[in-house]
Scaffold this motif. Structure first.
Motif, PDB file in Angstrom:
ATOM      1  N   UNK A   1       0.879  -1.156  -0.196  1.00  0.00           N
ATOM      2  CA  UNK A   1      -0.011  -0.023  -0.129  1.00  0.00           C
ATOM      3  C   UNK A   1       0.777   1.269   0.131  1.00  0.00           C
TER       4      UNK A   1
ATOM      5  N   UNK B   1       2.580   2.391  -2.473  1.00  0.00           N
ATOM      6  CA  UNK B   1       2.758   2.910  -3.836  1.00  0.00           C
ATOM      7  C   UNK B   1       1.487   3.115  -4.373  1.00  0.00           C
ATOM      8  N   UNK B   2       1.110   4.085  -4.956  1.00  0.00           N
ATOM      9  CA  UNK B   2      -0.092   4.177  -5.537  1.00  0.00           C
ATOM     10  C   UNK B   2      -0.214   3.267  -6.897  1.00  0.00           C
ATOM     11  N   UNK B   3      -1.122   2.522  -6.793  1.00  0.00           N
ATOM     12  CA  UNK B   3      -1.241   1.341  -7.884  1.00  0.00           C
ATOM     13  C   UNK B   3      -1.608   2.181  -9.237  1.00  0.00           C
ATOM     14  N   UNK B   4      -1.892   3.313  -9.388  1.00  0.00           N
ATOM     15  CA  UNK B   4      -2.539   3.928 -10.538  1.00  0.00           C
ATOM     16  C   UNK B   4      -1.246   4.849 -11.023  1.00  0.00           C
ATOM     17  N   UNK B   5      -0.223   4.817 -10.440  1.00  0.00           N
ATOM     18  CA  UNK B   5       0.820   5.703 -10.929  1.00  0.00           C
ATOM     19  C   UNK B   5       1.894   5.033 -11.185  1.00  0.00           C
TER      20      UNK B   5
ATOM     21  N   UNK C   1       4.142  -0.149 -13.458  1.00  0.00           N
ATOM     22  CA  UNK C   1       3.170   0.162 -12.458  1.00  0.00           C
ATOM     23  C   UNK C   1       3.417  -0.836 -11.138  1.00  0.00           C
TER      24      UNK C   1
ATOM     25  N   UNK D   1       2.052  -3.104  -9.503  1.00  0.00           N
ATOM     26  CA  UNK D   1       1.640  -4.458  -9.458  1.00  0.00           C
ATOM     27  C   UNK D   1       2.314  -5.330 -10.498  1.00  0.00           C
TER      28      UNK D   1
ATOM     29  N   UNK E   1       4.351  -1.528 -20.515  1.00  0.00           N
ATOM     30  CA  UNK E   1       3.595  -1.321 -19.245  1.00  0.00           C
ATOM     31  C   UNK E   1       2.250  -0.659 -19.545  1.00  0.00           C
ATOM     32  N   UNK E   2       1.230  -1.009 -19.031  1.00  0.00           N
ATOM     33  CA  UNK E   2      -0.253  -0.260 -19.318  1.00  0.00           C
ATOM     34  C   UNK E   2      -0.737   0.120 -18.027  1.00  0.00           C
TER      35      UNK E   2
ATOM     36  N   UNK F   1      -3.744   0.489 -15.169  1.00  0.00           N
ATOM     37  CA  UNK F   1      -4.674  -0.403 -15.060  1.00  0.00           C
ATOM     38  C   UNK F   1      -6.025  -0.156 -15.708  1.00  0.00           C
TER      39      UNK F   1
ATOM     40  N   UNK G   1      -4.582   4.206   2.841  1.00  0.00           N
ATOM     41  CA  UNK G   1      -3.296   3.865   2.451  1.00  0.00           C
ATOM     42  C   UNK G   1      -1.853   4.605   2.582  1.00  0.00           C
ATOM     43  N   UNK G   2      -0.811   3.802   2.667  1.00  0.00           N
ATOM     44  CA  UNK G   2       0.273   4.613   3.131  1.00  0.00           C
ATOM     45  C   UNK G   2       0.776   5.440   1.838  1.00  0.00           C
ATOM     46  N   UNK G   3       0.368   5.299   0.473  1.00  0.00           N
ATOM     47  CA  UNK G   3       1.021   6.065  -0.146  1.00  0.00           C
ATOM     48  C   UNK G   3       0.461   7.313   0.056  1.00  0.00           C
TER      49      UNK G   3
ATOM     50  N   UNK H   1      -3.099  11.780  -6.516  1.00  0.00           N
ATOM     51  CA  UNK H   1      -3.036  10.239  -5.651  1.00  0.00           C
ATOM     52  C   UNK H   1      -4.579   9.668  -5.431  1.00  0.00           C
TER      53      UNK H   1
ATOM     54  N   UNK I   1      -6.961   9.036  -9.593  1.00  0.00           N
ATOM     55  CA  UNK I   1      -6.962   7.755 -10.415  1.00  0.00           C
ATOM     56  C   UNK I   1      -7.238   6.479  -9.867  1.00  0.00           C
ATOM     57  N   UNK I   2      -7.527   6.446  -8.634  1.00  0.00           N
ATOM     58  CA  UNK I   2      -7.905   5.125  -8.058  1.00  0.00           C
ATOM     59  C   UNK I   2      -9.546   5.199  -8.147  1.00  0.00           C
TER      60      UNK I   2
ATOM     61  N   UNK J   1      -4.309  -8.714 -10.281  1.00  0.00           N
ATOM     62  CA  UNK J   1      -3.306  -7.979  -9.667  1.00  0.00           C
ATOM     63  C   UNK J   1      -2.954  -8.430  -8.248  1.00  0.00           C
TER      64      UNK J   1
END
Lengths: 593, 295
Positions: free
Chosen positions: A427, A429-433, A475, A477, B14-15, B17, B182-184, B202, B205-206, B293
Motif C-alpha cells: 500500500x 505505492x499508488x497502484x495507478x501511478x 506500475x 503491480x 507497461x499499461x 490499470x 493507504x500508505x501512499x 493520488x 486515479x484510483x 493484480x
C-alpha cells in the motif's frame, strides 16, 4: 511409527495445469512436530491445506495420497471428508481474528467444534470446555467463554483456535503460521503450548512457517520447500547445521539472529513463478554450485544421513561447506555528533497519549534501532518525528537547528532532510501511478527543479536502490514485494535526505528479500553517510544492522545502549524477556559446544 | 532481484490499470453488444435530422395509418410521419441526459472526495444533506421542481443532476476513505503535498474505474427519467418531436398503429440497456483485473 504419510502429492492450477506443488513425500510420526519452511510462493500453504483435502479456488489436487492412521483423506467423499476434518485432522489458521466468528462467543465456538463430531447427550459442558481451555493454556477467568472474539487479545484468540483444533483429539493437526503477527513473548508461550499438546496427545503435527528460528526451537524434523518441491528434509539439527541442499544453506544464511551478528547473504535472483518453473532444478539459476546437469534434469532425493534427504545432485558431496552461518564483528559507532535530536516527545492519537515524553538522538551515519512490541508506541513516535502526528508536543532539532513538529510548518530543506520509508510494500505505492511518477512526486513541490533535473534525480535514485531505469514506466503491480520496497526507499532518497526513518520496512518480506534490503541500507549508510532510525519488533534484525538500540515499552524508553552490549547483557527485565523469547538458530549451536 | 522477473516485464509494454480494464471489457460480448446498442441509438439521434427528408411536424395523411412506402413507420395521432419524428426526436433526450449525468457525476465526485478525505464534521454535514436528497425518489423530486417552475429544459437537467449527486457522492466518499487509509497518501503527506494535489493526483486515479461504471448507471437513469418526464408531459412540449412525448401522444393508438409507440420505446430502451451493459462490462473487467493484480 508414522501416523501421517503423504506420498506423491501434486497440486496444479485448474486453468493452465501448471504445478503448484510437485511430488511431495513425507511422513509425520506420533507426537512428532514437523516444520515446513519455505518463502512465499514455495507451495507450503498449498501442501498444508491439501492435507485436509482442500485447495484454494483455481487449484486442484491432481495426484497423491494423504494417509492418516490408515485413512486416505484424498479419496474420501465430500461427506466423509467433512466428518474427518476436525476429528482426524484439523487446522489452525494464520489469522485468528479472521478465523473466529465475531457474532459467536468463545464458548459457542468450542461447543460447535465438539458437537460437529461427537454425540453430546449428557456431556458436562463446563468440565469439557474448561479442559479444552486448559489444554490450550487458557483459563476460564473473567468468563472467557461468554466473551466475543474482539474482547480477546491476539494471543488468546490464537489459543482459542488451537483449542478448537484439539477439541476432538485429532490424529494430525496442521498449523499454518499461527504466530505470525504476534509479539515474541506471546509467540513463545504459544509455542510452549503447541509443544506440550503434541506430546500429551501424541498428535502428528505439521507446523508451517517462514521463520526458521521458530522451527529450530520447536520442531523435531524439518522440511524445506522451494518452487513447489521438497528440496530437503531431515532432523532439525542436521538440516540446520549440516545442510545438504544449497537452497537450505542460502535460506539460513539470510536469517538474522539475536545471539550473534550474522553475515546476511541475500540470494541472487528470484524464485520462478508457478507455470514458469524450469525443466531442471528450480534453484539452478540462483545456485553457486549449479552445473549443466542441474539445468537439464530434476535431481532425485538422495539420502545423506539417517532420515535426512536432499534433492540435489551434489547432496552427497562431502567436500562442500555445510554450515551456512558466518558471524561478523559487532558494529561499533565512533561518531557521536547528533544529527537528529528529539526531546520530551509526547504524542498520541484520538485524545490518548501513547508516547510519554521520550527523548532520542541519532548520530551522523548512525543506525539507531527503535524496538518494541505492538502497542509500545514506536510507530506513533516515528510518525511524530516525520510530522504526521496532529497530537504532539516536544522539541525536535536537526543539525542543532529547531524543527517545527507539524509537516506543513517545516521548510522544504527540513522536509527533505527527514524521510520516511513505509512498512507495506503493497500500500505504500499508488497502484495507478508509474514508478517514475511515484518517485518524482516529492520533487514536484514548489520550488520544483526542471523536468530534466527531476528525471536525472529519479533515475539516480533508482540506480542507488539497485533498480534500473527500465522500472520507471512500470506500475507497482508489475513489481515483486522486494522491488516495491526498494522503490519506497528510492522515493525517500530522491530528496537526498540526511535521516531515513524506516518503519518495519522488512516485516512483510521474505527473509531472503529482507537480507537484500538490509544489504542495501548498509550500503547506503556506508556510501552516503546516511543516518537511519530503524523501527522494528525483530531483535534479530537489530543485531545485524544497528549501532545502538532503544527499547520502548508502553511509551517509555526502558533501555538504551550499544547493540552488542544491550543484547548480550540487557539490564531491564523487559529487554531480558524479549531476548529470551526471541527464537534463535545460534543458541543451540553455542550451547552444544 | 531483477533478473528473471525484470526480463519478463521488460518485454511487455507497461499499461495503466484503466487501459487494461478497458481492453478486458472490450473482449466481453456484453460490452460489445452494449456499445453497439447505445452507439446505434446515439448515431440515430445525432445524425437522424441529416437523413430526414421532410418536416417532422408536417401532416402527411390520416392519423394512425400503418406503415406505407411513403411513411415507413406509418403516421401518428395527428397524421404526422412517425419515421420523421423519430429521426428528429432523439437529440433533446440525448443532450439533456448527457449534461445531467456529467453535471451530477462531477458535483457528486467533488463532494464525495472532499468529505471522504476530510472526514468528521465536514463529512457529517455534507453527507447528512446528501441523505435528505436521497430520501426523495428521483422522479418525485423532478416532478416537484418542474411543476413549480414549469417544464424548462435547463431546469430538468439541473433537477436530474441534483438527484444524481448524492448517489455519486456516497460511492466516491467510501472509495476515497479507503484510499486515504493507504500508505501512499501518508507518503504524500510527509512531503507536505497540498491537499488538492493529493486528491487529484493520488486519489482520483484510483476512482476512475468505479466512477466509469457509476457514470454509465447514472446515464441510463438520466435517459429513463428524462424520457419519463416527457411522457408524463413535464418535458419537451408539443408539437416538438421527442421520443418520450411520442410514447405518450400515441399510446391511445397502440392497438391500431403499434409502430408509433413501439419505435420510440425500443430506442429509449436500447439506449438505457446498452449503456448499462457497457457499465456492467467495465465492472466485470475491473473485478477480474483486480483479482489478477492481487494474486
Amino acid at each position: 511409527m508414522s501416523r501421517v504419510v503423504v506420498s506423491g502429492l501434486q497440486v496444479a492450477l485448474s486453468s493452465s495445469k501448471a504445478d503448484v506443488v510437485t511430488d511431495a513425500n513425507f511422513t509425520i510420526g506420533s507426537g512428532e512436530i514437523v516444520g515446513l519452511v519455505g518463502e512465499s510462493g514455495s507451495g507450503k500453504t498449498t501442501v498444508a491445506t491439501a492435507m485436509l483435502g482442500h485447495t484454494r479456488k483455481g487449484a486442484e489436487i491432481v495426484k497423491g495420497s494423504v494417509t492418516i492412521d490408515g485413512l486416505d483423506i484424498l479419496s474420501l467423499s465430500a461427506g466423509a471428508l467433512r466428518s474427518a476434518r476436525g476429528r482426524v485432522i484439523s487446522y489452525v489458521p494464520q489469522d485468528p481474528a479472521a478465523a473466529l466468528d465475531p457474532c459467536m462467543t468463545i464458548g459457542r465456538h468450542l461447543r460447535e467444534a465438539v458437537k460437529a463430531h461427537e454425540s453430546t447427550a449428557g456431556v458436562d459442558w463446563n468440565a469439557r470446555l474448561a479442559e479444552l481451555l486448559r489444554d490450550a493454556g487458557l483459563d476460564d477467568i473473567d468468563g472467557l467463554l461468554d466473551r466475543y472474539p474482539h474482547e480477546l487479545s491476539g494471543g488468546q484468540r490464537q489459543r482459542v483456535c488451537i483449542a478448537m483444533a484439539f477439541a476432538c483429539k485429532p490424529a494430525c493437526v496442521v498449523l499454518d503460521e499461527p504466530t505470525t503477527g504476534l509479539d515474541v513473548t506471546t509467540q513463545s508461550h504459544i509455542l510452549d503450548s503447541v509443544r506440550r499438546l503434541a506430546r500429551e496427545h501424541d498428535v502428528a503435527m505439521l507446523y508451517v512457517t517462514h521463520d526458521l528460528a521458530v522451527v529450530e526451537d520447536l520442531a523435531d524434523r524439518l522440511i524445506v520447500m522451494y518452487a513447489g518441491r521438497i528440496v530437503e528434509q531431515g532432523p532439525v539439527r542436521n538440516v540446520f547445521h549440516n545442510s545438504a541442499h544449497p537452497y537450505s544453506r542460502a535460506l539460513m544464511a539470510t536469517t538474522p539472529d539475536v545471539r550473534a551478528r550474522l553475515q546476511l547473504q541475500p540470494i541472487p535472483g528470484v524464485a520462478p513463478l508457478v507455470g514458469h518453473r524450469p525443466s531442471g532444478c528450480a534453484f539452478a539459476d540462483r545456485c553457486t554450485q549449479a552445473a549443466d546437469r542441474c539445468r537439464e534434469e530434476i535431481p532425485a532425493q538422495v539420502t545423506v544421513g539417517v532420515g535426512h534427504e536432499a534433492a540435489c545432485w551434489f547432496a552427497a558431496d562431502v567436500s562442500t561447506e555445510r554450515s551456512p552461518l558466518t558471524v561478523r564483528s559487532e558494529l561499533v559507532f565512533a561518531n557521536d555528533v547528533p544529527i537528529l535530536e528529539a526531546e520530551e516527545i509526547r504524542a498520541g492519537y484520538k485524545g490518548r497519549e501513547v508516547v510519554h515524553g521520550t527523548s532520542l538522538s541519532i548520530g551522523r551515519g548512525e543506525c539507531l534501532a527503535l524496538v518494541g512490541e505492538s502497542g509500545s508506541g514506536k510507530s506513533t513516535l516515528a510518525r511524530s518525528l516525520i510530522g504526521l502526528s496532529d497530537q504532539v508536543t516536544g522539541r525536535l532539532r536537526l543539525n542543532g537547528e529547531e524543527v517545527p513538529l507539524g509537516i506543513r510548518e517545516r521548510s522544504l530543506s527540513q522536509r527533505h532532510a527527514l524521510q520516511y520509508v513505509f512498512q507495506s510494500p503493497r500500500s505504500s505505492l499508488n497502484p495507478r501511478r508509474t514508478i517514475f511518477e511515484s518517485i518524482e512526486a516529492p520533487l514536484l513541490i514548489a520550488p520544483k527543479p526542471t523536468a530534466a533535473v527531476r528525471r536525472e534525480r529519479v533515475f539516480e535514485a533508482l540506480e542507488q536502490v539497485g533498480l534500473g531505469p527500465s522500472f520507471g514506466p512500470r506500475f507497482p503491480d508489475q513489481l515483486s514485494g522486494g522491488e516495491r520496497q526498494r522503490v519506497g526507499i528510492a522515493r525517500a532518497l530522491v530528496c537526498e535526505p540526511e535521516v531515513l526513518i524506516c518503519d518495519e520496512i522488512t516485516s512483510a518480506l521474505d527473509v531472503s528479500v529482507q537480507a537484500s534490503i538490509i544489504e542495501l541500507l548498509e550500503g547506503l549508510q556506508r556510501e552516503h553517510g546516511l543516518s537511519v532510525l530503524f523501527i522494528t519488533h525483530n531483535l534479530a534484525l537489530v543485531r545485524t544492522i544497528a549501532h545502538r538500540v532503544i527499547v520502548l515499552k508502553a511509551g517509555h524508553v526502558v533501555e538504551e545502549g550499544s547493540t552488542a552490549e544491550t543484547l548480550e547483557h540487557p539490564s531491564h527485565e523487559y529487554t531480558q524477556t524479549l531476548i529470551r523469547d526471541t527464537p534463535s538458530i545460534v543458541a543451540p549451536l553455542t550451547s552444544d559446544s | 532481484m531483477t533478473s528473471a522477473q525484470a526480463n519478463s516485464h521488460a518485454e511487455q509494454r507497461p499499461r495503466s490499470a484503466w487501459s487494461v480494464t478497458w481492453r478486458t471489457a472490450l473482449h466481453q460480448p456484453r460490452t460489445r453488444v452494449g456499445l453497439a446498442l447505445s452507439g446505434f441509438v446515439v448515431g440515430l439521434a445525432l445524425l437522424g435530422p441529416l437523413f430526414s427528408s421532410g418536416d417532422p411536424n408536417e401532416f402527411i395523411g390520416a392519423p394512425f395509418i400503418g406503415p406505407t412506402g411513403q411513411a415507413l413507420l406509418g403516421t401518428d395521432f395527428l397524421g404526422q410521419d412517425v419515421m420523421q419524428r423519430l429521426l428528429h426526436g432523439g437529440r433533446t433526450l440525448l443532450w439533456m441526459s448527457l449534461t445531467a449525468t456529467i453535471l451530477g457525476v462531477l458535483i457528486g465526485l467533488a463532494i464525495g472526495m472532499i468529505s471522504g478525505y476530510t472526514g468528521r464534521r465536514v463529512e457529517g454535514s455534507l453527507m447528512w444533506f446528501m441523505d435528505v436528497i436521497l430520501a426523495f425518489p428521483q422522479i418525485v423530486l423532478a416532478i416537484v421542481f418542474v411543476s413549480m417552475l414549469g417544464p424548462l429544459p435547463w431546469l430538468i437537467v439541473l433537477v436530474v443532476a441534483l438527484t444524481h449527486i448524492p448517489r455519486v457522492a456516497r460511492l466516491t466518499r467510501s472509495l476515497t476513505a479507503d484510499c486515504v487509509r493507504q500508505e501512499y497518501i501518508e507518503a504524500a503527506k510527509t512531503i507536505a503535498t497540498p491537499r488538492s494535489r493529493i486528491l487529484i493526483r493520488e486519489v482520483l486515479p484510483n476512482l476512475t474505474t468505479p466512477l466509469a461504471v457509476e457514470t454509465t448507471i447514472r446515464l441510463a437513469w438520466s435517459v429513463s427519467i428524462i424520457a419519463a418526464l416527457s411522457f408524463i408531459g413535464y418535458g419537451v412540449q408539443p408539437p416538438f418531436p421527442d421520443w418520450g412525448l411520442m410514447i405518450n401522444e400515441n399510446r391511445i393508438g397502440l392497438v391500431v398503429q403499434p409502430w408509433s409507440v413501439l419505435a420510440p420505446v425500443v430506442l429509449v430502451a436500447m439506449l438505457a440497456v446498452g449503456v448499462s451493459l457497457v457499465g456492467d462490462g467495465i465492472a466485470r473487467a475491473a473485478s477480474g483485473v483486480d483479482e489478477r493484480v492481487s494474486q
